[in-house]
Design a protein around this motif. Structure first.
Motif: not given
Length: 199
Positions: A37, A61, A63-68, A133
């Motif tokens: 991701d 995969k 938790d990129i909704e938090i960060d990388d 990003s």
């Protein structure tokens, strides 16, 4: 161990933060299938694989909704574990290498010792905090965890550069080339390249 021996490993790591499947072959053809991701990391791992003449498959995969951070760190962990497993008892390897790689205006140097003594030194100052990003400080996290889990001594020096993308890419290319040299079989080496008799 001879050059014809199979030096490869496959690892699955699943946590509440990441789900990673990785296959690594030391004696590859520079072929990669990288699906994470984190697009910039995909690009760097592809460069690492191509310049190291490895084969690398990564399906990750996180938790990129938090960060990388978790994804990058955990891939470094798993890749390090795969390198360690694939080298077995390390018989016949050259063990050490030092490689400079330029990328346009940037120059990076990577020195490795497949020593079974994990240590990491990092000298890099990037002109920008991000490439797109991707946070540049995640390079440190990836390399540190990779060195720790592969149990290598790793020194990374970015001598200069003005483009953060170029500087980081030079690091990954140099890492691939240094590991390719250090893991290569030298027919003059009998057993393990250590006065201790073990690595």
């Amino acid at each position: 161990m001879t050059k014809q021996s199979t030096r490869e490993a496959s690892i699955v790591r699943k946590t509440k933060e990441t789900d990673i499947k990785l296959a690594f072959n030391v004696d590859g053809q520079g072929e990669s299938s990288i699906q994470t991701d984190v697009p910039f990391l995909n690009h760097m791992l592809d460069a690492f694989t191509k310049h190291g003449h490895f084969n690398l498959n990564v399906d990750a995969k996180g938790d990129i909704e938090i960060d990388d951070h978790h994804t990058v760190e955990d891939i470094g962990i798993v890749l390090g574990q795969a390198l360690l497993q694939s080298l077995g008892d390390k018989s016949g390897i050259k063990r050490c290498a030092s490689v400079f790689v330029p990328m346009d205006e940037a120059l990076a140097q990577v020195i490795v010792d497949i020593s079974n003594r994990p240590h990491f030194e990092y000298r890099a100052q990037y002109p920008s905090a991000h490439v797109g990003s991707f946070a540049a400080d995640l390079v440190h996290e990836f390399l540190w965890k990779f060195a720790l889990e592969s149990r290598i001594t790793l020194h990374v020096i970015v001598h200069y550069g003005s483009n953060t993308h170029h500087m980081i890419e030079a690091v990954f290319k140099a890492l691939g080339r240094a590991l390719d040299e250090a893991t290569s079989i030298d027919p003059r080496v009998i057993g393990v390249p250590s006065t201790k008799g073990v690595l």
